[in-house]
Design a protein around this motif. Structure first.
Motif, short mmCIF file in Angstrom:
data_model
loop_
_atom_site.label_atom_id
_atom_site.label_comp_id
_atom_site.label_asym_id
_atom_site.label_seq_id
_atom_site.Cartn_x
_atom_site.Cartn_y
_atom_site.Cartn_z
N ARG A 174 70.82 28.69 -93.81
CA ARG A 174 71.65 28.35 -94.97
C ARG A 174 73.09 28.05 -94.58
NH1 ARG A 174 70.06 33.64 -98.29
NH2 ARG A 174 70.46 34.41 -96.17
N ARG A 175 73.45 28.38 -93.33
CA ARG A 175 74.80 28.12 -92.83
C ARG A 175 74.85 26.81 -92.03
NH1 ARG A 175 78.46 29.23 -94.96
NH2 ARG A 175 79.81 29.34 -93.13
N ILE A 176 73.76 26.06 -92.03
CA ILE A 176 73.70 24.79 -91.30
C ILE A 176 73.67 23.66 -92.31
CG2 ILE A 176 72.37 23.41 -89.64
CD1 ILE A 176 71.26 26.05 -88.54
N HIS A 177 74.49 22.65 -92.08
CA HIS A 177 74.73 21.61 -93.08
C HIS A 177 74.06 20.30 -92.66
CE1 HIS A 177 77.80 24.26 -94.84
NE2 HIS A 177 78.09 24.55 -93.58
N ILE A 178 73.29 19.71 -93.58
CA ILE A 178 72.60 18.45 -93.30
C ILE A 178 73.55 17.29 -93.62
CG2 ILE A 178 70.62 17.00 -93.86
CD1 ILE A 178 69.13 19.56 -94.64
N THR A 179 74.19 16.80 -92.58
CA THR A 179 75.17 15.72 -92.73
C THR A 179 74.78 14.46 -91.98
OG1 THR A 179 76.40 16.48 -90.78
CG2 THR A 179 77.06 17.39 -92.92
N GLY A 180 73.85 14.59 -91.02
CA GLY A 180 73.66 13.52 -90.05
C GLY A 180 74.66 13.68 -88.92
N GLN A 181 74.44 12.95 -87.84
CA GLN A 181 75.33 13.02 -86.68
C GLN A 181 76.33 11.87 -86.72
OE1 GLN A 181 73.46 14.70 -82.88
NE2 GLN A 181 71.85 13.42 -83.72
N PRO A 182 77.62 12.18 -86.61
CA PRO A 182 78.63 11.11 -86.65
C PRO A 182 78.40 9.99 -85.66
CG PRO A 182 79.70 13.24 -86.93
CD PRO A 182 78.24 13.52 -86.62
N ARG A 183 77.90 10.31 -84.48
CA ARG A 183 77.71 9.26 -83.46
C ARG A 183 76.74 8.18 -83.93
NH1 ARG A 183 74.39 12.92 -79.01
NH2 ARG A 183 72.30 12.74 -79.94
N ASN A 184 75.82 8.54 -84.81
CA ASN A 184 74.83 7.55 -85.27
C ASN A 184 75.42 6.51 -86.20
OD1 ASN A 184 72.81 8.71 -83.75
ND2 ASN A 184 72.00 9.95 -85.43
N ASP A 185 76.63 6.74 -86.69
CA ASP A 185 77.28 5.73 -87.53
C ASP A 185 77.41 4.41 -86.79
OD1 ASP A 185 77.48 7.70 -89.42
OD2 ASP A 185 79.65 7.99 -89.21
N LYS A 186 77.58 4.49 -85.47
CA LYS A 186 77.75 3.27 -84.67
C LYS A 186 76.51 2.38 -84.71
CE LYS A 186 81.02 5.14 -81.26
NZ LYS A 186 81.29 5.31 -79.81
N LEU A 187 75.36 2.98 -84.92
CA LEU A 187 74.12 2.21 -84.93
C LEU A 187 74.04 1.26 -86.11
CD1 LEU A 187 71.56 5.02 -83.97
CD2 LEU A 187 72.90 3.53 -82.46
N PHE A 188 74.83 1.54 -87.14
CA PHE A 188 74.79 0.74 -88.36
C PHE A 188 75.95 -0.27 -88.44
CE2 PHE A 188 72.56 4.66 -89.22
CZ PHE A 188 71.44 4.25 -89.91
N ARG A 189 76.84 -0.24 -87.46
CA ARG A 189 78.06 -1.04 -87.58
C ARG A 189 78.28 -2.00 -86.41
NH1 ARG A 189 81.73 4.16 -89.43
NH2 ARG A 189 80.61 4.56 -91.37
N SER A 190 77.28 -2.17 -85.58
CA SER A 190 77.50 -2.99 -84.39
C SER A 190 76.17 -3.55 -83.91
CB SER A 190 78.15 -2.13 -83.29
OG SER A 190 78.11 -2.78 -82.05
N ASP A 191 76.26 -4.64 -83.16
CA ASP A 191 75.09 -5.18 -82.47
C ASP A 191 75.07 -4.73 -81.01
OD1 ASP A 191 74.16 -6.57 -84.70
OD2 ASP A 191 75.48 -8.28 -84.28
N GLY A 192 75.94 -3.77 -80.69
CA GLY A 192 76.03 -3.29 -79.32
C GLY A 192 77.15 -3.96 -78.56
N ARG A 193 77.69 -3.25 -77.61
CA ARG A 193 78.83 -3.76 -76.84
C ARG A 193 78.50 -3.83 -75.36
NH1 ARG A 193 83.87 -0.31 -79.08
NH2 ARG A 193 85.03 -1.98 -78.02
N ILE A 194 77.24 -4.15 -75.07
CA ILE A 194 76.79 -4.19 -73.67
C ILE A 194 77.58 -5.19 -72.84
CG2 ILE A 194 74.80 -4.67 -72.19
CD1 ILE A 194 73.02 -3.64 -74.47
N PRO A 195 77.86 -6.41 -73.33
CA PRO A 195 78.65 -7.34 -72.50
C PRO A 195 80.02 -6.79 -72.12
CG PRO A 195 77.56 -8.52 -74.28
CD PRO A 195 77.37 -7.05 -74.57
N GLU A 196 80.67 -6.06 -73.03
CA GLU A 196 81.98 -5.48 -72.72
C GLU A 196 81.88 -4.44 -71.63
OE1 GLU A 196 84.42 -4.34 -76.19
OE2 GLU A 196 82.80 -5.18 -77.39
N ILE A 197 80.78 -3.72 -71.59
CA ILE A 197 80.60 -2.63 -70.64
C ILE A 197 80.15 -3.14 -69.28
CG2 ILE A 197 79.29 -0.52 -70.16
CD1 ILE A 197 79.08 -0.24 -73.28
#
Length: 374
Positions: free
Chosen positions: A152-175
């Protein structure tokens, strides 16, 4: 003795509720980085990174770990944010402690381990200023078992890092400096950190894609014939040996931790540009399921791993929604099918995704922010 002294000093010192201290492993990565970027856009509270090596990043305040300035910053902060439980040993209850952790558990860890491995007792608090997050009800229960925490002390929020999966096509060329558009497909091999579990036959088998009969020459030929870019990402402690192993292979690029850090990026800037993920027991595939793309599990040692390390979610065969391979020839066959058929294992992927990722959007950072500081 020193820890107790620092905690006493921390208890005495006043706190600045407008100051939040961030930490991650490696620096500037994972859930901490994603939440930090969201908070920077919000403008408050002021966020400071504690890092091993400060980088020249505009608008990012940093303090070198183990320095006096870093310690004083931690002791003054009203909030502490970490992916690996650091700073918790001197934290006091007046400080908000945001335990973002570094992935939802598939492997048994902490209090859930049964294999006899030694482990450092996980962070565990039960006060109203402690926040541990999860991605679903099932994952909340898994985290509760691993941390010996009241669910009951654990909060279902999702992981912040996964927000990137919805906002980009990936930055592989930059890397990598590589034009991914010149390849038919991009595949990523991202195994778990083997050295923390066991070494098979005296060597780290991940460098051979976990496959005992791996054929480097045949694999290079396959990648060239199919025009595939094959990326590999290892734990920092395994990178040097992996780089030597893969350096002579065509169409294979190792993405190092330094390659990401110096560009202020992490693995989640890579994943959106990946067509197929190859892994073993790394929970990164839970996140990759949000993209609804094929996953291959190279697990010839499944029974040994189950015995030595164990899983918090069983049976593994259900929770791994993709082909499981034990030989190199099977791997090539399954990889080719995954590349040609997006529907392969799609039903299984969507079932597991619905169980492990309750919120399938790009708003996890906002949910954490509103939970803690809203």
């Amino acid at each position: 003795m020193l820890t107790r002294l620092l905690k006493f000093i921390n208890w005495i010192l006043p706190k600045d509720d407008g100051l939040a201290v961030f930490d991650s492993v490696p620096d500037f990565s994972g859930n901490s980085q994603a939440l930090f970027e969201f908070m920077r856009d919000m403008g408050e509270p002021e966020a400071v990174w504690i890092v091993e090596e400060p980088l020249d990043i505009e608008g990012v305040r940093q303090e070198r770990r183990h320095s006096l300035r870093a310690l004083l910053t931690i002791l003054r902060a009203g909030s502490l944010v970490s992916t690996h439980g650091r700073m918790s040993e001197i934290r006091v209850r007046r400080q908000k402690y945001v335990n973002l952790w570094h992935g939802m558990p598939l492997k048994a860890m902490g209090y859930a381990e049964t294999g006899g491995r030694e482990f450092k007792e996980p962070v565990r608090f039960d006060d109203e200023n402690y926040y541990l997050i999860a991605t679903s009800t099932i994952m909340r229960n898994a985290m509760a078992a691993c941390f010996n925490q009241d669910a009951r002390r654990i909060h279902i929020t999702g992981q912040p890092r996964n927000d990137k999966l919805f906002r980009s096509d990936g930055r592989i060329p930059e890397i990598t400096g590589i034009d991914t558009g010149s390849y038919s497909k991009v595949v990523l091999f991202a195994p778990t950190f083997r050295a923390s579990d066991y070494i098979s036959d005296g060597r780290l088998i991940s460098h051979h894609l976990n496959l005992p009969d791996f054929d480097a020459e045949a694999f290079s030929g396959f990648l060239k014939e199919k025009n595939i870019l094959f990326l590999v990402k290892f734990h920092p402690l395994e990178e040097e040996e992996a780089r030597r192993f893969f350096s002579e292979m065509d169409n294979v690029v190792l993405i190092g931790s330094d390659d990401l850090a110096e560009r202020y990026m992490d693995l989640y800037d890579v994943l959106p540009g990946v067509d197929v993920l190859v892994t073993d027991y790394s929970s990164v595939y839970f996140d990759f399921l949000l993209l609804d793309r094929p996953v291959i599990f190279a697990v010839p040692d499944l029974e040994e791993y189950r015995r030595v390390r164990g899983f918090v979610l069983e049976p593994f065969e259900f929770w791994a929604p993709g082909p499981r391979v034990e030989t190199f020839s099977d791997f090539l066959e399954e990889l080719e099918r995954c590349l040609e058929d997006d529907d392969y294992y799609r039903r299984e992927r969507r079932i597991v995704n619905s169980l492990v990722n309750q919120q399938q959007d790009g708003e996890s950072s906002r949910r954490v922010y509103e939970l803690v500081w809203g």
